[in-house]
Write a protein that holds these residues in place. Sequence first.
Motif, PDB file in Angstrom:
ATOM      1  N   ILE A   1      13.620 -14.605  21.740  1.00 15.96           N
ATOM      2  CA  ILE A   1      13.518 -14.641  23.207  1.00 15.96           C
ATOM      3  C   ILE A   1      13.633 -16.073  23.711  1.00 15.96           C
ATOM      4  N   VAL A   2      12.948 -16.995  23.057  1.00 16.92           N
ATOM      5  CA  VAL A   2      13.021 -18.403  23.466  1.00 16.92           C
ATOM      6  C   VAL A   2      14.446 -18.925  23.319  1.00 16.92           C
ATOM      7  N   ASP A   3      15.118 -18.554  22.243  1.00 17.80           N
ATOM      8  CA  ASP A   3      16.515 -18.959  22.064  1.00 17.80           C
ATOM      9  C   ASP A   3      17.381 -18.409  23.198  1.00 17.80           C
ATOM     10  N   LEU A   4      17.135 -17.152  23.571  1.00 16.22           N
ATOM     11  CA  LEU A   4      17.894 -16.548  24.672  1.00 16.22           C
ATOM     12  C   LEU A   4      17.646 -17.291  25.975  1.00 16.22           C
TER      13      LEU A   4
ATOM     14  N   GLN B   1      17.848  -6.924  23.266  1.00 17.63           N
ATOM     15  CA  GLN B   1      18.634  -7.279  22.078  1.00 17.63           C
ATOM     16  C   GLN B   1      18.830  -8.806  22.087  1.00 17.63           C
ATOM     17  N   PRO B   2      17.722  -9.559  22.031  1.00 16.01           N
ATOM     18  CA  PRO B   2      17.761 -10.991  22.310  1.00 16.01           C
ATOM     19  C   PRO B   2      18.541 -11.838  21.314  1.00 16.01           C
ATOM     20  N   ARG B   3      18.443 -11.506  20.043  1.00 14.98           N
ATOM     21  CA  ARG B   3      19.126 -12.334  19.045  1.00 14.98           C
ATOM     22  C   ARG B   3      20.640 -12.301  19.267  1.00 14.98           C
ATOM     23  N   PHE B   4      21.159 -11.118  19.507  1.00 17.80           N
ATOM     24  CA  PHE B   4      22.596 -10.971  19.735  1.00 17.80           C
ATOM     25  C   PHE B   4      23.027 -11.730  20.988  1.00 17.80           C
ATOM     26  N   VAL B   5      22.294 -11.524  22.090  1.00 14.97           N
ATOM     27  CA  VAL B   5      22.686 -12.145  23.356  1.00 14.97           C
ATOM     28  C   VAL B   5      22.572 -13.665  23.270  1.00 14.97           C
ATOM     29  N   ALA B   6      21.535 -14.166  22.594  1.00 10.18           N
ATOM     30  CA  ALA B   6      21.387 -15.618  22.426  1.00 10.18           C
ATOM     31  C   ALA B   6      22.581 -16.198  21.677  1.00 10.18           C
TER      32      ALA B   6
ATOM     33  N   ILE C   1       9.184  -9.106  29.899  1.00  7.42           N
ATOM     34  CA  ILE C   1       9.020  -9.693  28.570  1.00  7.42           C
ATOM     35  C   ILE C   1       7.565 -10.118  28.395  1.00  7.42           C
ATOM     36  N   HIS C   2       6.939  -9.659  27.334  1.00 10.79           N
ATOM     37  CA  HIS C   2       5.535 -10.024  27.118  1.00 10.79           C
ATOM     38  C   HIS C   2       5.311 -10.742  25.801  1.00 10.79           C
ATOM     39  N   ASN C   3       6.331 -10.786  24.954  1.00 11.12           N
ATOM     40  CA  ASN C   3       6.192 -11.430  23.643  1.00 11.12           C
ATOM     41  C   ASN C   3       7.305 -12.463  23.492  1.00 11.12           C
ATOM     42  N   TYR C   4       6.958 -13.745  23.550  1.00 10.88           N
ATOM     43  CA  TYR C   4       7.957 -14.814  23.538  1.00 10.88           C
ATOM     44  C   TYR C   4       8.280 -15.210  22.097  1.00 10.88           C
ATOM     45  N   THR C   5       9.038 -14.341  21.449  1.00  8.72           N
ATOM     46  CA  THR C   5       9.456 -14.572  20.069  1.00  8.72           C
ATOM     47  C   THR C   5      10.489 -15.695  20.020  1.00  8.72           C
ATOM     48  N   ARG C   6      10.833 -16.111  18.805  1.00  6.90           N
ATOM     49  CA  ARG C   6      11.862 -17.142  18.626  1.00  6.90           C
ATOM     50  C   ARG C   6      13.186 -16.687  19.239  1.00  6.90           C
TER      51      ARG C   6
END
Length: 265
Positions: free
Chosen positions: A136-139, A103-108, A129-134
């Motif tokens: 994920i990078v923000d997190l 739940q990367p957006r929330f945690v970031a 983690i295999h997909n470094y989305t925006r």
Amino acid sequence: MSEEKSLSATAEKEVAGRAEELTAKIQSIETGGAVDGPGIRYIVFFQGCQFKCLYCHNRDTWDFKAGEEVTVGKLMDEIRTYAPFFKASGGGVTASGGEASMQPRFVAELFRQVHAAGFNTCLDTNGGIHNYTRDIVDLINETDTFLLDLKAMDDEIHRKLTGRSNADTLAFARYLAEHGKKMWIRLVVVPTYTDDDGNARKMGEFIRELGDAVERVELLPYHEMGKHKWAFFNDPYQLNDIHPPKADTMNRLKNILKEYHNEVY
């Protein structure tokens, strides 16, 4: 104030308000934690996990649909009440699970607001983690310290323990090191799976490869305290014949890893 600036300020408030209302599913909260990061910790256990570890003691976090729905604002209201304890101990907030990076957006956003309040952040993660989305990078950027669980260095054993390859986790560790992020490397010592010298030495070599990014190494003895949760879900517990490692096993592995890193616990 000009009309343009007024509109800009209004837009910023709207964005902040939407961030406050971001929702996530959590399983529970632990206050006063003292092992999942520096100082006194406020630990949020998030729902959902892509690993299915045979020894998981948080079996009730696997289902994304279960748990309590919370907002960033609600958590921050409670987190701020612990400010005196954080300031006195150098503590802060840890996102755990389950797997909080699901739940990367929330945690970031939660971590961004924790930083704004003056506290530090830790992400307890399996690194799958295999997909470094925006998001994920923000997190990653909003995390001060990663508590990275290296389940096993041998890929076959890792698959037996978790149902997945360790390739993503090892790649994630290298990514963090390359980007100057700090890690605590963790290994759960499971007899007959990860209690051998070979696994310890492979892990030591990998830790040495990561260099200064690794601040400390923690050996965690396997325990049986989560077995009752498996029974609740009518899932067979496959480690019934496995028991916590003996003290001499833990000391032997610790001494091996001390050949590769000064801070081993």
